[in-house]
Design a protein around this motif. Structure first.
Motif, PDB file in Angstrom:
ATOM      1  N   SER A  60       0.845  -1.209   0.000  1.00 56.09           N
ATOM      2  CA  SER A  60       0.000   0.000   0.000  1.00 56.09           C
ATOM      3  C   SER A  60       0.873   1.248   0.000  1.00 56.09           C
ATOM      4  CB  SER A  60      -0.920   0.027   1.226  1.00 56.09           C
ATOM      5  OG  SER A  60      -1.744  -1.106   1.236  1.00 56.09           O
ATOM      6  N   GLU A  61       1.949   1.211   0.778  1.00 57.99           N
ATOM      7  CA  GLU A  61       2.819   2.388   0.878  1.00 57.99           C
ATOM      8  C   GLU A  61       3.474   2.701  -0.479  1.00 57.99           C
ATOM      9  OE1 GLU A  61       3.296   4.734   2.878  1.00 57.99           O
ATOM     10  OE2 GLU A  61       5.255   5.574   2.336  1.00 57.99           O
ATOM     11  N   LEU A  62       3.994   1.666  -1.158  1.00 61.98           N
ATOM     12  CA  LEU A  62       4.660   1.950  -2.443  1.00 61.98           C
ATOM     13  C   LEU A  62       3.645   2.359  -3.511  1.00 61.98           C
ATOM     14  CD1 LEU A  62       7.624  -0.573  -2.729  1.00 61.98           C
ATOM     15  CD2 LEU A  62       7.506   1.655  -1.614  1.00 61.98           C
ATOM     16  N   MET A  63       2.442   1.825  -3.450  1.00 65.80           N
ATOM     17  CA  MET A  63       1.410   2.259  -4.407  1.00 65.80           C
ATOM     18  C   MET A  63       1.018   3.714  -4.126  1.00 65.80           C
ATOM     19  SD  MET A  63       1.006  -0.152  -6.562  1.00 65.80           S
ATOM     20  CE  MET A  63      -0.509   0.176  -7.465  1.00 65.80           C
ATOM     21  N   ARG A  64       0.914   4.081  -2.839  1.00 62.23           N
ATOM     22  CA  ARG A  64       0.615   5.495  -2.488  1.00 62.23           C
ATOM     23  C   ARG A  64       1.709   6.402  -3.035  1.00 62.23           C
ATOM     24  NH1 ARG A  64      -1.213   3.453   2.748  1.00 62.23           N
ATOM     25  NH2 ARG A  64       0.886   3.593   3.563  1.00 62.23           N
ATOM     26  N   ARG A  65       2.962   5.991  -2.788  1.00 61.18           N
ATOM     27  CA  ARG A  65       4.082   6.828  -3.252  1.00 61.18           C
ATOM     28  C   ARG A  65       4.055   6.976  -4.773  1.00 61.18           C
ATOM     29  NH1 ARG A  65       9.397   4.730   0.075  1.00 61.18           N
ATOM     30  NH2 ARG A  65       8.514   4.827   2.157  1.00 61.18           N
ATOM     31  N   SER A  66       3.724   5.905  -5.469  1.00 58.50           N
ATOM     32  CA  SER A  66       3.724   5.995  -6.942  1.00 58.50           C
ATOM     33  C   SER A  66       2.656   6.993  -7.399  1.00 58.50           C
ATOM     34  CB  SER A  66       3.520   4.625  -7.577  1.00 58.50           C
ATOM     35  OG  SER A  66       2.177   4.215  -7.492  1.00 58.50           O
ATOM     36  N   ARG A  67       1.533   7.036  -6.682  1.00 56.13           N
ATOM     37  CA  ARG A  67       0.497   8.025  -7.052  1.00 56.13           C
ATOM     38  C   ARG A  67       0.988   9.444  -6.813  1.00 56.13           C
ATOM     39  NH1 ARG A  67      -2.903   3.770  -5.223  1.00 56.13           N
ATOM     40  NH2 ARG A  67      -2.941   4.502  -3.083  1.00 56.13           N
ATOM     41  N   ASP A  68       1.930   9.592  -5.863  1.00 55.08           N
ATOM     42  CA  ASP A  68       2.519  10.911  -5.601  1.00 55.08           C
ATOM     43  C   ASP A  68       3.734  11.167  -6.490  1.00 55.08           C
ATOM     44  OD1 ASP A  68       0.635  11.309  -3.679  1.00 55.08           O
ATOM     45  OD2 ASP A  68       1.940  10.744  -1.998  1.00 55.08           O
ATOM     46  N   GLY A  69       3.974  10.306  -7.444  1.00 56.41           N
ATOM     47  CA  GLY A  69       5.065  10.520  -8.405  1.00 56.41           C
ATOM     48  C   GLY A  69       6.404   9.954  -7.979  1.00 56.41           C
ATOM     49  N   GLU A  70       6.455   9.220  -6.860  1.00 57.77           N
ATOM     50  CA  GLU A  70       7.723   8.620  -6.404  1.00 57.77           C
ATOM     51  C   GLU A  70       7.861   7.240  -7.018  1.00 57.77           C
ATOM     52  OE1 GLU A  70       8.900   8.601  -2.203  1.00 57.77           O
ATOM     53  OE2 GLU A  70       7.277  10.018  -1.903  1.00 57.77           O
ATOM     54  N   THR A  71       8.664   7.164  -8.069  1.00 56.57           N
ATOM     55  CA  THR A  71       8.756   5.885  -8.774  1.00 56.57           C
ATOM     56  C   THR A  71      10.204   5.399  -8.931  1.00 56.57           C
ATOM     57  OG1 THR A  71       8.675   7.081 -10.865  1.00 56.57           O
ATOM     58  CG2 THR A  71       6.586   6.207 -10.043  1.00 56.57           C
ATOM     59  N   ALA A  72      11.091   5.929  -8.107  1.00 57.81           N
ATOM     60  CA  ALA A  72      12.477   5.432  -8.134  1.00 57.81           C
ATOM     61  C   ALA A  72      12.497   4.034  -7.516  1.00 57.81           C
ATOM     62  CB  ALA A  72      13.368   6.379  -7.334  1.00 57.81           C
ATOM     63  N   PRO A  73      13.479   3.202  -7.895  1.00 56.09           N
ATOM     64  CA  PRO A  73      13.522   1.844  -7.340  1.00 56.09           C
ATOM     65  C   PRO A  73      13.707   1.858  -5.822  1.00 56.09           C
ATOM     66  CG  PRO A  73      15.294   2.187  -8.960  1.00 56.09           C
ATOM     67  CD  PRO A  73      14.550   3.459  -8.855  1.00 56.09           C
ATOM     68  N   VAL A  74      12.930   1.046  -5.141  1.00 51.03           N
ATOM     69  CA  VAL A  74      13.004   1.017  -3.676  1.00 51.03           C
ATOM     70  C   VAL A  74      12.685  -0.381  -3.166  1.00 51.03           C
ATOM     71  CG1 VAL A  74      10.599   1.819  -3.449  1.00 51.03           C
ATOM     72  CG2 VAL A  74      12.174   2.147  -1.560  1.00 51.03           C
ATOM     73  N   LEU A  75      13.375  -0.740  -2.096  1.00 53.48           N
ATOM     74  CA  LEU A  75      13.055  -1.974  -1.381  1.00 53.48           C
ATOM     75  C   LEU A  75      12.581  -1.541  -0.003  1.00 53.48           C
ATOM     76  CD1 LEU A  75      13.250  -5.114  -1.201  1.00 53.48           C
ATOM     77  CD2 LEU A  75      15.546  -4.793  -0.283  1.00 53.48           C
ATOM     78  N   LEU A  76      11.316  -1.799   0.294  1.00 58.90           N
ATOM     79  CA  LEU A  76      10.742  -1.370   1.577  1.00 58.90           C
ATOM     80  C   LEU A  76      10.439  -2.613   2.408  1.00 58.90           C
ATOM     81  CD1 LEU A  76       9.558   0.842   3.432  1.00 58.90           C
ATOM     82  CD2 LEU A  76       7.379   0.559   2.225  1.00 58.90           C
ATOM     83  N   VAL A  77      11.086  -2.674   3.574  1.00 57.50           N
ATOM     84  CA  VAL A  77      10.924  -3.820   4.473  1.00 57.50           C
ATOM     85  C   VAL A  77      10.206  -3.341   5.723  1.00 57.50           C
ATOM     86  CG1 VAL A  77      12.165  -5.633   5.721  1.00 57.50           C
ATOM     87  CG2 VAL A  77      13.177  -4.648   3.659  1.00 57.50           C
ATOM     88  N   ALA A  78       9.222  -4.101   6.184  1.00 56.96           N
ATOM     89  CA  ALA A  78       8.541  -3.734   7.430  1.00 56.96           C
ATOM     90  C   ALA A  78       8.710  -4.854   8.447  1.00 56.96           C
ATOM     91  CB  ALA A  78       7.059  -3.493   7.180  1.00 56.96           C
ATOM     92  N   GLU A  79       9.066  -4.472   9.672  1.00 56.69           N
ATOM     93  CA  GLU A  79       9.164  -5.499  10.715  1.00 56.69           C
ATOM     94  C   GLU A  79       7.768  -5.964  11.127  1.00 56.69           C
ATOM     95  OE1 GLU A  79      11.788  -4.013  13.790  1.00 56.69           O
ATOM     96  OE2 GLU A  79      13.489  -4.728  12.593  1.00 56.69           O
TER      97      GLU A  79
END
Ligand code: BTN
Length: 265
Positions: A34-53
């Motif tokens: 959900s977080e990366l999809m939200r960011r993409s809607r805000d134009g943040e589309t650089a490669p990212v690896l997001l890990v959540a504990e």
């Protein structure tokens, strides 16, 4: 943070493959997808690896929730999403290719019996070990390129079976000393490599890798639309092939779920 996640090592080793990749670890979030999809809607589309504990609203396929294992101490599940732009000629079979990549990293010799249940569940000994949720966002109207979010959840430590349709498996059953960070480090390099291979050549190079771990092939199955038949594996585009009384049915919709009719003895 409770566990080492090897962020710098992962970022450095992946830099040649994915220039500019950022590796982020957060203690808690609703859902990394959900977080990366939200960011993409805000134009943040650089490669990212997001890990959540910990995820408070993890999502699975078909609108189902994804719950992490519960345990005190180190995070008992590995939950992360990889976001990057991709422009394959054909997207069919991507989720199967991702499953094949992760299964191979988790169980390279196939001694643990990590199998793939179409389209992209990871199973061990007839129980679910993990799942994959793939989502995409259009970057520009009519563009081939899309922003891709690959979300992966793997049970590392024990997980309660209560309320689950499929009893869980967990990785520490056969690797008692495994940590989520180590497993992430093992999975993510081959995953990026395989996603780029898919980008160039589609599902074809993954067909044999999927077939050798295909849990459903050769078994009687029931689809969520009521169809019953005998599974004949997957086609060159990753579609499920089910022989029914009226012929071979081809299922490519991710909206359909499928189960073996009965477990083998
Ligand atoms: C499934 O089994 O249906 C797919 C489960 C996918 C879970 C992962 S955990 C990390 C990422 N964030 C989510 O909300 N879902 C995926």
């Amino acid at each position: 943070m409770a566990a080492p996640w090897f962020e710098d090592e992962i970022a450095q080793s992946l830099a040649p493959l994915l220039p500019g990749l950022r590796v982020e670890v957060v203690a808690e979030i609703d859902s990394t997808n959900s977080e990366l999809m939200r960011r993409s809607r805000d134009g943040e589309t650089a490669p990212v690896l997001l890990v959540a504990e910990r995820q408070t609203a993890g999502r699975g396929r078909l609108g189902r929730p994804w719950q992490s294992a519960q345990d005190a101490g180190e995070p008992p599940s590995l939950t992360f999403s990889l976001g990057l732009s991709l422009a394959p000629r054909d997207w069919s079979g991507l989720s199967l290719a991702v499953g094949a990549s992760v299964a191979q990293s988790l169980d390279p010799s196939r001694s643990a019996g990590v199998a793939l249940k179409w389209p992209n569940d990871l199973w061990v000994q007839e129980r679910k070990l993990g799942g994959i949720l793939i989502e995409t966002a259009l970057l520009q109207p009519d563009a081939l390129e899309r922003y891709l979010v690959i979300g992966i959840g793997i049970n590392i430590g024990p997980r309660e079976a209560a309320g689950m349709s499929t009893p869980p498996a967990w990785l520490k059953e056969w690797r008692p000393a495994a940590t989520p960070g180590e497993v992430l480090r093992e999975i993510v390099g081959p995953l990026v490599h395989d996603v780029q291979l898919f980008n160039e050549r589609g599902f074809v190079p993954f067909a044999a890798r999927f077939a050798e771990r295909d849990l459903l092939r050769g078994r009687d199955v029931r689809l969520s639309d009521g169809t019953e038949g005998h599974c004949e594996g997957v086609g060159w585009g990753g579609e499920l092939l089910v022989r029914t009384a009226t012929g071979v049915k081809t299922i490519s919709s991710a909206e359909v779920s499928v189960r073996p009719v009965r477990m083998p003895p």
